[in-house]
Design an enzyme around this catalytic site. Structure first.
Site, short mmCIF file in Angstrom:
data_model
loop_
_atom_site.label_atom_id
_atom_site.label_comp_id
_atom_site.label_asym_id
_atom_site.label_seq_id
_atom_site.Cartn_x
_atom_site.Cartn_y
_atom_site.Cartn_z
N LYS A 36 -7.76 24.00 5.38
CA LYS A 36 -7.87 22.72 4.55
C LYS A 36 -7.52 23.00 3.23
CE LYS A 36 -10.51 18.79 2.72
NZ LYS A 36 -11.36 17.76 3.01
N CYS A 73 -16.68 6.46 8.41
CA CYS A 73 -16.26 7.36 7.72
C CYS A 73 -17.17 8.82 7.82
CB CYS A 73 -15.86 7.24 6.56
SG CYS A 73 -14.61 8.28 5.62
N GLY A 131 0.80 -1.12 -0.03
CA GLY A 131 -0.01 0.07 0.09
C GLY A 131 0.82 1.26 0.13
N PRO A 152 -9.01 13.23 1.14
CA PRO A 152 -9.67 14.28 1.69
C PRO A 152 -10.39 15.18 0.73
CG PRO A 152 -7.88 13.70 3.10
CD PRO A 152 -7.57 13.04 1.81
N CYS A 163 -7.91 17.48 12.68
CA CYS A 163 -9.00 17.14 11.83
C CYS A 163 -9.32 18.39 11.18
CB CYS A 163 -9.89 16.19 12.33
SG CYS A 163 -10.48 15.10 11.13
C1 LIG Z 1 -14.06 10.66 1.01
C2 LIG Z 1 -13.28 10.71 1.99
C3 LIG Z 1 -12.80 11.85 2.70
C4 LIG Z 1 -11.78 11.76 3.62
N1 LIG Z 1 -11.58 12.88 4.17
C5 LIG Z 1 -10.69 12.86 5.22
C6 LIG Z 1 -10.11 14.09 5.97
O1 LIG Z 1 -10.59 15.26 5.65
N2 LIG Z 1 -9.12 14.18 6.86
C7 LIG Z 1 -8.69 12.96 7.25
O2 LIG Z 1 -7.58 12.93 7.90
N3 LIG Z 1 -9.03 11.62 6.53
C8 LIG Z 1 -10.06 11.58 5.79
N4 LIG Z 1 -10.13 10.55 5.22
C9 LIG Z 1 -9.62 9.16 5.72
C10 LIG Z 1 -8.28 9.02 4.85
O3 LIG Z 1 -8.59 9.07 3.39
C11 LIG Z 1 -7.83 7.84 5.30
O4 LIG Z 1 -7.45 7.87 6.75
C12 LIG Z 1 -6.55 7.46 4.63
O5 LIG Z 1 -6.65 7.51 3.21
C13 LIG Z 1 -6.01 6.07 5.11
O6 LIG Z 1 -4.74 5.74 4.51
P1 LIG Z 1 -4.17 4.31 4.41
O7 LIG Z 1 -2.79 4.61 3.81
O8 LIG Z 1 -4.39 3.31 5.56
O9 LIG Z 1 -5.39 3.71 3.32
P2 LIG Z 1 -5.62 4.06 1.95
O10 LIG Z 1 -5.47 5.50 1.63
O11 LIG Z 1 -6.90 3.61 1.60
O12 LIG Z 1 -4.80 3.49 1.08
C14 LIG Z 1 -4.57 2.02 0.97
C15 LIG Z 1 -3.47 1.65 -0.26
O13 LIG Z 1 -3.38 0.40 -0.45
C16 LIG Z 1 -3.45 -0.18 -1.78
N5 LIG Z 1 -4.09 -1.41 -1.84
C17 LIG Z 1 -5.35 -2.02 -1.14
N6 LIG Z 1 -5.17 -3.26 -1.38
C18 LIG Z 1 -4.01 -3.41 -2.30
C19 LIG Z 1 -3.84 -4.61 -3.05
N7 LIG Z 1 -4.46 -5.77 -2.76
N8 LIG Z 1 -2.60 -4.66 -3.87
C20 LIG Z 1 -1.94 -3.48 -3.97
N9 LIG Z 1 -2.37 -2.25 -3.32
C21 LIG Z 1 -3.42 -2.33 -2.61
C22 LIG Z 1 -4.55 0.88 -2.34
O14 LIG Z 1 -4.55 1.10 -3.85
C23 LIG Z 1 -4.07 2.19 -1.62
O15 LIG Z 1 -3.45 2.87 -2.54
C24 LIG Z 1 -11.46 10.42 4.15
C25 LIG Z 1 -11.68 9.27 3.50
C26 LIG Z 1 -12.64 9.43 2.41
C27 LIG Z 1 -13.08 8.07 1.96
#
Ligand SMILES: Cc1cc2nc3c(=O)[nH]c(=O)nc-3n(C[C@H](O)[C@H](O)[C@H](O)COP(=O)(O)OP(=O)(O)OC[C@H]3O[C@@H](n4cnc5c(N)ncnc54)[C@H](O)[C@@H]3O)c2cc1C
Length: 423
Positions: A404, A164, A13, A48, A367
């Site tokens: 933001k 979320c 990821g 975000p 946040c």
């Molecule tokens: C609409 C929306 C708005 C948001 N707004 C905010 C905000 O304003 N402020 C805030 O702090 N947070 C916000 N969030 C939450 C924030 O986006 C998440 O906390 C953050 O993206 C988490 O990061 P992560 O790396 O754990 O997961 P993710 O960002 O989901 O990344 C996971 C990565 O793993 C990869 N992956 C998954 N499975 C596989 C696989 N099998 N093979 C290869 N690659 C894979 C994906 O492609 C992705 O790139 C929001 C979320 C959403 C959905």
């Protein structure tokens, strides 16, 4: 791990958690390890800001950058492929492009968005739009443009089991603002539908004055709200509720309307479903029943001490469960905190030094909840331990929006250039 070869660290990821961990490992280990990031997506997307894509206020190019060159500049390898399974015993990540051996692994694969929780949900097999990824946000924009020529009721919210809520709040306020700008607000009744027991619960039992402040925002912007909602199914133009209590923005605080078995009509609807762990983790048997990685206070798998987890992929127990079902939000900031601890504890493991604990109950939160032309800045010292918080600050005002906007640009630059030690 052989003593003569470099330790191989694989990061599954390459988003908030994975990219942060990769840069932090490189910063601390330099050329003393081979670091590889695997992602099925070849772009980093600032998720975000997806709330602004449907209204045309951002294009995906404005909020993303390609991973490979950014990582290459820092001497980190990138594999653009899908992980199918993790073989923890063999220490192999099996991908569509072949198997990759590791000495240490960080699982930062984020969520699987579970549209199957409600029949008729989601943009692919249902009737609601989504903003959970770039492609869905573009589809939500096309639906929005069509909606503007045929306006009708709007439903925004989060289903039972969701986590979320922040994004749902941001989206409903931004949509309300977009309607005002388009001169259509009077034609469009808006209802927020959520499994939360009260407005501003966010899946964490609320935060300071969040409840009265959010209620004030809803009344001020004339958005009705349905709480304790369990959605039975979505049909074309209708959300059918199994249970829920409706409050009217123009009504007094009093007995809410019982919405059991009632249908809410919509011309445009966005409902955020629950998150599960991704299939590759679920298939590997490394996660809990929902596919999230259970970790100890060092972000380390209890059974496999060379596997660490960070971000949404990690299991966090809900501090304040809801009757209608809600899960814990794991924000970008929290994902970064977890990733830094996971990375530093891998470095400590390699060097035979003591690991540093960071129980999730001690994680703070910063946040911003954007509302179009204003917002709320939220700060707390313990997001997952409501009873032990000393700081619960909510700062509403137009600066919330501008902070933001500024943060989006700063964060994209920070991640593009690998400066994860910056605040
Ligand atoms: C609409 C929306 C708005 C948001 N707004 C905010 C905000 O304003 N402020 C805030 O702090 N947070 C916000 N969030 C939450 C924030 O986006 C998440 O906390 C953050 O993206 C988490 O990061 P992560 O790396 O754990 O997961 P993710 O960002 O989901 O990344 C996971 C990565 O793993 C990869 N992956 C998954 N499975 C596989 C696989 N099998 N093979 C290869 N690659 C894979 C994906 O492609 C992705 O790139 C929001 C979320 C959403 C959905």
């Amino acid at each position: 791990m052989s003593k003569t070869t470099l330790p191989r660290i694989v990061i599954a990821g390459g988003s908030f958690a994975g990219l942060t961990a990769a840069y932090e490992l490189k910063r601390l280990l330099g050329d003393q390890a081979k670091i590889t990031v695997i992602d099925r997506n070849d772009q980093f997307v600032f998720i975000p800001s997806l709330i602004w894509v449907p209204f045309g206020w951002r294009n995906l190019e404005d909020i993303s950058f390609p991973l490979a060159p950014a990582l290459a500049r820092r001497g980190i390898e990138f594999e653009h492929t899908t992980i199918e399974e993790i073989d923890a015993k063999q220490q192999l990540v099996r991908t569509r492009a072949g198997s990759l051996p590791y000495d240490y692994l960080i699982i930062a694969t984020g969520p699987h968005v579970d549209y199957d929780v409600v029949p008729g949900l989601g943009p692919e097999h249902g009737y609601t739009v989504s903003i959970c990824n770039g492609a869905h946000a573009l589809h939500a924009r096309a639906a929005w443009e069509k909606f503007l020529s045929e306006p009708g009721p709007v439903i925004i919210g989060a289903t039972q089991g969701s986590s979320c809520y922040g994004a749902a709040y941001e989206f409903v306020f931004n949509l309300e603002y977009a309607l005002r700008k388009a001169g259509l607000r009077r034609l469009v009744p808006i209802t927020y539908v959520s499994s939360e027991p009260f407005l501003g619960h966010f899946g964490i039992g609320g935060l300071g004055a969040g409840r009265p402040m959010t209620e004030w925002f809803f009344r001020h912007t004339k958005i009705d709200w349905v709480l304790d909602a369990v959605i039975e199914r979505v049909e074309r133009g209708r959300v059918i509720l199994k249970q829920g209590k409706r409050y009217r923005a123009t009504g007094r605080n009093g007995d809410p309307e019982d919405m059991r078995g009632q249908a809410l009509p919509f011309a445009y609807a966005m409902l955020i479903p629950p998150f599960l762990g991704v299939e590759a983790v679920r298939r590997s048997g490394l996660g809990n029943a929902r596919g999230f990685l259970v970790v100890d206070d060092y972000f380390r798998h209890p059974q496999y001490p060379n596997i660490f987890g960070a971000g949404v992929a990690v299991a966090v127990a809900p501090p304040s469960p809801c009757e209608a079902g809600c899960s814990v939000p794991k924000t970008g900031y929290i994902s970064e905190v977890m990733a830094k601890y996971a990375a530093r504890n891998i470095v400590a493991s390699i060097r035979g030094q003591p690991l540093t604990p960071k129980p999730v109950t001690e994680i703070d939160a910063k946040c911003i909840m954007d509302a179009g032309n204003q917002g709320i800045i939220m700060l707390t010292d313990r997001i997952y331990k409501p009873g032990q918080r000393k700081i619960e600050m909510l700062i509403p005002g137009p600066w919330g929006h501008w902070v933001k906007v500024w943060f989006e640009k700063y964060f994209l630059w920070k991640m593009h250039t690998g400066r994860v030690s910056w605040p």
